[in-house]
Each structure stands twice: as structure tokens, then as C-alpha cells.
Design an enzyme around this catalytic site. Structure first.
Site, PDB file in Angstrom:
ATOM      1  N   GLU A  24       0.952  -1.229  -0.032  1.00 15.24           N
ATOM      2  CA  GLU A  24       0.038  -0.065  -0.036  1.00 15.24           C
ATOM      3  C   GLU A  24       0.933   1.242  -0.048  1.00 15.24           C
ATOM      4  O   GLU A  24       1.594   1.434   0.970  1.00 15.24           O
ATOM      5  CB  GLU A  24      -0.939  -0.008   1.316  1.00 15.24           C
ATOM      6  N   SER A  25       0.792   1.904  -1.108  1.00 18.71           N
ATOM      7  CA  SER A  25       1.875   3.170  -1.146  1.00 18.71           C
ATOM      8  C   SER A  25       1.594   4.119  -0.057  1.00 18.71           C
ATOM      9  O   SER A  25       2.558   4.641   0.194  1.00 18.71           O
ATOM     10  CB  SER A  25       1.386   3.670  -2.662  1.00 18.71           C
ATOM     11  N   CYS A  74       4.500  -1.757  -8.596  1.00 19.59           N
ATOM     12  CA  CYS A  74       3.162  -1.636  -8.119  1.00 19.59           C
ATOM     13  C   CYS A  74       2.975  -0.527  -7.342  1.00 19.59           C
ATOM     14  O   CYS A  74       3.273   0.734  -7.656  1.00 19.59           O
ATOM     15  CB  CYS A  74       2.544  -2.866  -7.697  1.00 19.59           C
ATOM     16  N   HIS A  86       3.418  -7.313 -11.061  1.00 17.17           N
ATOM     17  CA  HIS A  86       4.394  -8.143 -10.107  1.00 17.17           C
ATOM     18  C   HIS A  86       5.471  -9.006 -10.515  1.00 17.17           C
ATOM     19  O   HIS A  86       5.174 -10.194 -10.635  1.00 17.17           O
ATOM     20  CB  HIS A  86       3.569  -8.722  -9.000  1.00 17.17           C
ATOM     21  N   GLU A 100       7.893 -10.379  -9.301  1.00 18.60           N
ATOM     22  CA  GLU A 100       8.567 -11.159  -8.470  1.00 18.60           C
ATOM     23  C   GLU A 100       7.486 -12.410  -8.570  1.00 18.60           C
ATOM     24  O   GLU A 100       7.792 -13.475  -7.630  1.00 18.60           O
ATOM     25  CB  GLU A 100       8.674 -10.321  -7.052  1.00 18.60           C
TER      26      GLU A 100
HETATM   27  N1  GLN Z   1      -3.286  -0.463  -4.758  1.00 21.01           N
HETATM   28  C1  GLN Z   1      -1.808  -0.408  -4.193  1.00 21.01           C
HETATM   29  C2  GLN Z   1      -1.692   1.387  -3.764  1.00 21.01           C
HETATM   30  O1  GLN Z   1      -2.377   2.045  -4.201  1.00 21.01           O
HETATM   31  C3  GLN Z   1      -0.983  -0.967  -5.141  1.00 21.01           C
HETATM   32  C4  GLN Z   1      -1.153  -2.406  -5.241  1.00 21.01           C
HETATM   33  C5  GLN Z   1      -0.077  -3.278  -5.098  1.00 21.01           C
HETATM   34  O2  GLN Z   1       0.964  -2.836  -4.851  1.00 21.01           O
HETATM   35  N2  GLN Z   1      -0.314  -4.501  -5.377  1.00 21.01           N
HETATM   36  O3  GLN Z   1      -0.649   1.489  -2.950  1.00 21.01           O
END
Ligand code: GLN
Length: 173
Positions: A45-46, A76, A156, A158
């Protein structure tokens, strides 16, 4: 290589690096960046990752690490951070969770057939600056971008068994 390990999917990146026979350490403190050759900003989650970067006093050190020209892979949520005003490594505009809940997670292949793409609540790259190179697309949209030493993926890498992207970015000494 270091993998930022404050939050999110860092363990899978450590595993992916090790599959590619690249040494990997988890980074939770600023001094753990010293001597590293490269860094992964994982998914997660950013907003949570950014607030942890601030609270742990890591933001300036991580920002500086990227500016020094070390290879960085940002996936992501990591891509969202790389494009944020706080790091500003990638001149792209990213929209969070752009595929909506119906397509929260899905698997696809890049338009050139090179990359297997695992999307998880993926961000979308809406705008690409002139210094940014698009390395891969899906349905014509950028999913893998590069500006100098920083590579950002909306997917992703990874989570696929072949660590080809990790090997490409971090493999050559
Ligand atoms: N939805 C996440 C975000 O906004 C990112 C999703 C993820 O890293 N798989 O931070």
C-alpha cells in the site's frame, strides 16, 4: 541488492532475487542502504509505505540512493512511490487502483509476449514524460517504464517463476 521491507510484498522479491542467484537483504533502516548495489521498492500500500518511510526516517536516504544512480526496480505500490513528488524518480502520472474491484487481480501477457503480467489492484500509467522509455505495454498501455536507473512496473514480476526482470536489472555486475 536491498529490498525495502517496511510493508507489503518484499519477501517475494527477496525470493525472486535469490532464484536469480542475486544476493538480497531486507532494508528497514537508513544505514542498511550503505554498500548496496541496487534496491527494490515492492508492492503493498503506497500510502502506508510512504508514511513508514517518513516515520522511520528513511525517506531522505532512499531518495538519495535512487539519485546516486543505483539500479532500482519499483513495482506496483513501489512504482506509485517512484512517481510521487516525494521521490520523483519517474516522470509519469500514475492512477491508483485503476482497474477497479472487478478486475482487482488478473494475469495477462505483455503485447510483445515477453513478460507474464500479474496485476494486483494495479495502478495505471496515464502519462509518460519525454525522458521516460516504455519497455512493455499491455493493450497498448505502458506497464513497464524506465527513466535512467529506475524501472517501474505496474505488475508483479516477483510472482512469476522466472526472475527474468530481476536478472536483467540486477544481474550484470
Ligand atoms: N493499490 C496499491 C496502492 O495503491 C498498490 C497495489 C499493489 O502494490 N499490489 O498502493
Amino acid at each position: 541488492m536491498g529490498v525495502l521491507a517496511l510493508q507489503g510484498g518484499f519477501a517475494a522479491h527477496v525470493a525472486a532475487l535469490r532464484r536469480a542467484r542475486i544476493g538480497a537483504v531486507e532494508v528497514r533502516r537508513a544505514n542498511e542502504l550503505e554498500g548496496l548495489r541496487g534496491l527494490v521498492l515492492p508492492g503493498g500500500e503506497s500510502t502506508a509505505m510512504l508514511s513508514l518511510l517518513r516515520r522511520r526516517g528513511l525517506l531522505a536516504a532512499v531518495s538519495e540512493f535512487g539519485r546516486q544512480g543505483h539500479p532500482v526496480l519499483a513495482t506496483c505500490a513501489g512504482l506509485i512511490l517512484a512517481a510521487s513528488p516525494e521521490l520523483a524518480w519517474l516522470d509519469v502520472t500514475v492512477r491508483r487502483n485503476a482497474y477497479g474491484s472487478q478486475r482487482a487481480s488478473f494475469v495477462a501477457q505483455s503485447d510483445d509476449g515477453v513478460h507474464d503480467l500479474v496485476f494486483i489492484r494495479a495502478p495505471r500509467v496515464d502519462r509518460v514524460g519525454s525522458r521516460v522509455e516504455v519497455l512493455a505495454r499491455w493493450h497498448g498501455e505502458p506497464v513497464l517504464v524506465q527513466q535512467g536507473n529506475v524501472i517501474g512496473a505496474t505488475f508483479h514480476p516477483e510472482l512469476v517463476s522466472a526472475s527474468q526482470l530481476h536478472a536483467k536489472i540486477f544481474g550484470a555486475a
